[in-house]
Write a protein that holds these residues in place. Sequence first.
Motif, mmCIF file in Angstrom:
data_model
loop_
_atom_site.group_PDB
_atom_site.id
_atom_site.type_symbol
_atom_site.label_atom_id
_atom_site.label_comp_id
_atom_site.label_asym_id
_atom_site.label_seq_id
_atom_site.Cartn_x
_atom_site.Cartn_y
_atom_site.Cartn_z
ATOM 1 N N HIS A 39 5.560 11.521 1.531
ATOM 2 C CA HIS A 39 5.241 12.860 2.019
ATOM 3 C C HIS A 39 6.026 13.872 1.193
ATOM 4 C CE1 HIS A 39 5.258 16.208 5.118
ATOM 5 N NE2 HIS A 39 3.997 16.019 4.812
ATOM 6 N N LEU A 40 5.320 14.807 0.579
ATOM 7 C CA LEU A 40 5.935 15.870 -0.230
ATOM 8 C C LEU A 40 6.907 15.323 -1.274
ATOM 9 C CD1 LEU A 40 6.610 18.455 2.621
ATOM 10 C CD2 LEU A 40 4.674 18.382 1.050
ATOM 11 N N GLY A 41 6.533 14.211 -1.909
ATOM 12 C CA GLY A 41 7.376 13.677 -2.977
ATOM 13 C C GLY A 41 8.483 12.771 -2.494
ATOM 14 N N ASN A 42 8.644 12.638 -1.182
ATOM 15 C CA ASN A 42 9.676 11.738 -0.655
ATOM 16 C C ASN A 42 9.036 10.466 -0.141
ATOM 17 O OD1 ASN A 42 12.002 13.586 -0.789
ATOM 18 N ND2 ASN A 42 10.782 14.771 0.675
ATOM 19 N N LEU A 43 9.761 9.370 -0.314
ATOM 20 C CA LEU A 43 9.339 8.139 0.341
ATOM 21 C C LEU A 43 9.905 8.198 1.753
ATOM 22 C CD1 LEU A 43 8.103 5.323 0.342
ATOM 23 C CD2 LEU A 43 10.258 4.452 -0.492
ATOM 24 N N VAL A 44 9.039 8.400 2.745
ATOM 25 C CA VAL A 44 9.506 8.621 4.114
ATOM 26 C C VAL A 44 9.846 7.305 4.789
ATOM 27 C CG1 VAL A 44 8.864 9.513 6.367
ATOM 28 C CG2 VAL A 44 8.198 10.741 4.299
ATOM 29 N N GLU A 45 8.944 6.357 4.646
ATOM 30 C CA GLU A 45 9.160 5.105 5.367
ATOM 31 C C GLU A 45 8.510 3.959 4.609
ATOM 32 O OE1 GLU A 45 8.247 5.578 9.447
ATOM 33 O OE2 GLU A 45 8.728 3.505 9.962
ATOM 34 N N TYR A 46 9.187 2.823 4.578
ATOM 35 C CA TYR A 46 8.655 1.660 3.868
ATOM 36 C C TYR A 46 8.968 0.444 4.706
ATOM 37 C CZ TYR A 46 8.183 -1.958 0.289
ATOM 38 O OH TYR A 46 7.833 -3.079 -0.401
ATOM 39 N N ASP A 47 7.927 -0.254 5.129
ATOM 40 C CA ASP A 47 8.174 -1.411 5.999
ATOM 41 C C ASP A 47 6.938 -2.305 6.008
ATOM 42 O OD1 ASP A 47 9.375 -3.081 7.888
ATOM 43 O OD2 ASP A 47 10.349 -1.345 8.815
ATOM 44 N N ASP A 48 6.982 -3.336 6.840
ATOM 45 C CA ASP A 48 5.797 -4.172 7.014
ATOM 46 C C ASP A 48 4.649 -3.309 7.520
ATOM 47 O OD1 ASP A 48 7.065 -6.412 6.206
ATOM 48 O OD2 ASP A 48 7.674 -7.029 8.225
ATOM 49 N N THR A 49 3.454 -3.605 7.043
ATOM 50 C CA THR A 49 2.301 -2.792 7.418
ATOM 51 C C THR A 49 2.121 -2.739 8.931
ATOM 52 O OG1 THR A 49 1.245 -3.368 5.354
ATOM 53 C CG2 THR A 49 -0.184 -2.541 7.086
ATOM 54 N N ASP A 50 2.246 -3.900 9.567
ATOM 55 C CA ASP A 50 2.059 -3.944 11.022
ATOM 56 C C ASP A 50 3.001 -2.974 11.718
ATOM 57 O OD1 ASP A 50 0.233 -5.821 10.586
ATOM 58 O OD2 ASP A 50 1.527 -7.544 11.068
ATOM 59 N N LYS A 51 4.243 -2.959 11.230
ATOM 60 C CA LYS A 51 5.239 -2.135 11.894
ATOM 61 C C LYS A 51 4.942 -0.651 11.675
ATOM 62 C CE LYS A 51 10.139 -1.758 12.745
ATOM 63 N NZ LYS A 51 10.408 -0.481 12.107
ATOM 64 N N ILE A 52 4.565 -0.316 10.437
ATOM 65 C CA ILE A 52 4.273 1.097 10.136
ATOM 66 C C ILE A 52 3.162 1.609 11.030
ATOM 67 C CG2 ILE A 52 3.224 2.630 8.405
ATOM 68 C CD1 ILE A 52 5.801 2.192 7.308
ATOM 69 N N PHE A 53 2.154 0.777 11.242
ATOM 70 C CA PHE A 53 0.999 1.283 11.985
ATOM 71 C C PHE A 53 1.173 1.149 13.491
ATOM 72 C CE2 PHE A 53 -0.982 1.000 7.845
ATOM 73 C CZ PHE A 53 -1.721 2.170 7.838
ATOM 74 N N GLN A 113 0.338 -6.026 3.080
ATOM 75 C CA GLN A 113 1.365 -6.611 3.925
ATOM 76 C C GLN A 113 2.524 -5.635 4.115
ATOM 77 O OE1 GLN A 113 0.039 -8.798 1.237
ATOM 78 N NE2 GLN A 113 -1.427 -9.040 2.900
ATOM 79 N N LYS A 114 2.760 -4.817 3.079
ATOM 80 C CA LYS A 114 3.814 -3.811 3.176
ATOM 81 C C LYS A 114 3.187 -2.445 2.936
ATOM 82 C CE LYS A 114 7.947 -5.104 2.604
ATOM 83 N NZ LYS A 114 9.033 -5.311 3.606
ATOM 84 N N THR A 115 3.724 -1.434 3.588
ATOM 85 C CA THR A 115 3.188 -0.090 3.406
ATOM 86 C C THR A 115 4.330 0.892 3.189
ATOM 87 O OG1 THR A 115 1.238 -0.518 4.753
ATOM 88 C CG2 THR A 115 1.875 1.782 4.494
ATOM 89 N N ALA A 116 4.096 1.804 2.232
ATOM 90 C CA ALA A 116 5.071 2.868 2.006
ATOM 91 C C ALA A 116 4.379 4.188 2.281
ATOM 92 C CB ALA A 116 5.560 2.831 0.556
ATOM 93 N N PHE A 117 5.042 5.057 3.073
ATOM 94 C CA PHE A 117 4.457 6.349 3.385
ATOM 95 C C PHE A 117 5.183 7.428 2.595
ATOM 96 C CE2 PHE A 117 4.706 10.207 6.119
ATOM 97 C CZ PHE A 117 3.409 10.634 5.896
ATOM 98 N N ALA A 141 0.845 -1.200 0.000
ATOM 99 C CA ALA A 141 0.000 0.000 0.000
ATOM 100 C C ALA A 141 0.874 1.242 0.000
ATOM 101 C CB ALA A 141 -0.908 -0.001 1.224
ATOM 102 N N PHE A 142 0.481 2.231 -0.800
ATOM 103 C CA PHE A 142 1.129 3.548 -0.757
ATOM 104 C C PHE A 142 0.171 4.489 -0.040
ATOM 105 C CE2 PHE A 142 3.673 3.123 -5.010
ATOM 106 C CZ PHE A 142 4.428 2.103 -4.446
ATOM 107 N N ILE A 143 0.624 5.071 1.061
ATOM 108 C CA ILE A 143 -0.239 6.034 1.741
ATOM 109 C C ILE A 143 0.464 7.378 1.819
ATOM 110 C CG2 ILE A 143 -1.469 4.317 3.109
ATOM 111 C CD1 ILE A 143 0.313 5.144 5.500
#
Lengths: 265, 490
Positions: A234-248, A228-232, A47-49
Amino acid sequence: MYDTQNKESALSQDDIKISARNVQVYYGDNHAIKDVNVDIEDKTVTAFIGPSGCGKSTFLRCINRMNDTIDVARVEGDILLDGENIYDPKVDPVQLRAKVGMVFQKPNPFPKSIYDNVAYGPRIHGLARNKAELDEIVERALKRGAIWEEVKDRLTAPGTGLSGGQQQRLCIARAVATEPEVLLMDEPCSALDPIATAQVEELIDELRQNYSVVIVTHSMQQAARVSQKTAFFHLGNLVEYDDTDKIFTQPEDPRTESYITGRIG
Amino acid sequence: MPLVWIIAIILAIAAIGFLLGRRRVLQAVQGDRRKLHSLPNYYGSNVLISALVPALLLLIIWLTLQPIYVNSLVSSGLSVSDLEQAASPDLVMAEIRRTADGLELAVASGTMTEDLARDPGADITEVAEGLQEAGSIVTSAVTQPILRAAQQYRAIMGTGYTMMFWAVVLMALGGAFWGLRNARPDYRARHTVEQAIRALLVAAASIAILTTLGIILSLIFNTIEFFRLYPATEFFFGTNWAPSFSGRGGASDLGVLPLLWGTFYISIVALTVAIPIGLFAAIYLSEYASPRVRAMAKPALEVLAGIPTIVYGLFALLTVGPLLMKVFGPDALGIMQAGTAVMTAGLVMGIMLIPFVSSLSDDIINAVPQAMRDGSYGLGATKSETIRKVILPAALPGVVGAILLAASRAIGETMIVVLGAGAAARLSLNPFDAMTTVTAKIVSQLTGDADFASPEALVAFALGMTLFVITLGLNIIALTIVRKYREQYD
C-alpha cells in the motif's frame, strides 16, 4: 521459543529463494517503493496484492532488474537470490534474467512462429547442442505451458495468431524454456477471459512444483486461489506478508482488512 | 475596370451583407440569441457566401469564355487575303492580340489619345509611333487590316469587360439580397455554412487530383505522339542513345536501355550507401540514444533532407569527384577517367537519402511495442540480440517500405546526376565511368533548340512516362507493405 527461532533460521537456509532487505525504488523524484523487506520461498506461489500504483509491479520488476531498462528508475537496498546480491556490480543482469523469467500483463508473443517464440531463449543462451535437443526443449516447455496439445500440429504458425489465453500460455512456455529458477508474473490474467484465466491459474499451480512463482494480481480471489503466501502493498510500503489463508481470514493490519473487504483501493 | 477592383467590390458587398444579415436576424428576435437556430455569425456568413460564391463563379466563367468568343468573332471578320499573308491564322490572332494590348498600354501611359486608338481610319505610321513610344514591340506584320482588327478586338473586349463588371456586381447584390431574405431566426444557417465549407474542401481536393490527372494525360498524349514518330520497340529495347539534333539532320537512336541502366546503377550505389548508414543511425537513435541526444541528433539528421539537391550536386562536382579522382584516377589506380561518374553521383545521392531511410525507419522502430522489448529482455537477451532478433524482424516490412520510398526518390533525382555523373549515355559495368539517367536526359532533350514536334523533343515525354510508371509501381509496393505492417500492431 528458542526452538521456533531455530526452525525459522533453518527455513531461511533451505527454502528462502529471494530475500529483499531495505529495498527502495525511486522513479526520478518519486519514492515508489519504501523500505521493503520480504522473504520469498522456493516452490511456492507468492502473490503481491494492493491497489493500483502501490508499487507491487515495480517491486516485481526489481527482482529480475527489469527496472534497469528504465532510465529514471533507481534501486537501493539488497535483493538476494540464493544468498547472492543481484544488484552486485559483478552480476550480469542479462544472465540474471535468464534465471528469473518473467511473464507480462499483456501476452507479448514475438511476431515469429510458435516454435521460434519458445526457442528464442534457448537459442540466445546456447542451451541446445543441435536441432533435436532444441526440439526437445521446445516440446517440454510447451507441455509445461499446458499448450502443447493445442499447437503441436502448427508449430510453424505465427504466435500472434493464437487466442489471448493461448498467447499467454505460449509466453509462459517461452519463459519456462530457459529453465529459470524463479518465474515472475505481472498480472498475467488481466487481459484474459475467465476460461483462459482458469487455464493459466491451473498452470501456475503446476509450475509451483518446479519453480518459485511470484504473481502480481488485482484479483483477490485469484490470489486466494493460486498462492500460498500473500504480500499486501500500500502506497509503496509492504504492509503485511503472511500465509494467504491468514491474510484473507485474520489480517493483522487494519489497512489489509480494509483492502480485502473492499473499503480502500 | 481592373480585375482587382471588381473583386474588391464583390468582397465589400459580401462584407456588408455579413453585417446586415447578422443585424437583421438579431433584430428579428430582439437580441435574444437563444431564439435563433444558429449563432448570429452563421446568418452573416450565409449572406456572405450567397453574395460571394455565385459572383465569383460568374467572374471565372466570363473570364474564360470571353476571349474565346471575341477571338472567333474577330477572326471571322478577317478576310481570306489577310490570313494568306501570314503563316497561320493562330499567328495572325496572336499579332492582333499583341497590337490590342499595345494600344491599351499606349492609351494608359498617355502616349496616344483614346480617339486615335479607336479611329478606324488612323494612319498606320502614327499609331506605330505611339505604340513604340509606349514601349511595345511593333513588327512589320502590323498592317492596316491587322490594326483595324486589333481596334475591333479592343473595342469588343472593352464592352465585354464593362458588361462583365455589371453582371458580376448585380450577381453579388442579388446573392446578398437572397441571403438576407433567408436571415430569419428559424433558418438553418449553420447547416448551409457547413455545406459551403464541405464544398470548399471538396474543391481543394479535386483541384489536386485533377492536376495529377492533367499531368498524366499530357504525358500520355505526348507519349502516343512520340510513338507515332518513333517505333516503340526501338525505344524500349534499343541499346544506343544518340539523339541527332535537327540542325545536323539524320536519324536519331533513342534507345532507353542505357538511360535506365544508368538510373538503376546510380540508384543502387546510392541505396548501398543510404540503407546501412540510415538504418544503423535509426537503430542508434531509437534504441541507444538518450532522449537528450535524440532530441538533438534527429533534427540534425533531418537537416540533410532540407538541403537543395543542386547543393548536393555542387558537392559532388567540386568535392567528391576530385576526391575520388585522387584515389581511382589516372595518377593512382587508373580506373577513373573523370570526376563525373556513377560513383560520384551515387555516393552523394546516398548521403542525400540517409535522412529518408533513417527518419522513417526510426519512426517504424519506435512503433514496435515496448512489450516486444520487455519480452526479449525478460528472457535474458542483450540489447543487440533484442534488436537483431525481435525488433528488426518486427519492423522489417516498414523498413522495406522506407527503403522503397528512398529508391523512388533516387530514381527521380536529377540535379545530382547532371552535375555528378556526366551526360554520356552508356551501358557499362564500371562504376567509375560517366553515365546518365532518364531524368537528366529529359532535361537535356527539352532544353535544346530542337523543334518541339520532333521525336528528339517528344522522347522526353516517353522517358517521363517510363519513369512515372516505375516510381508509381515502387510507391504502390511501398505503401502496400507499410499498410500491411501497420495492421499488425494496431
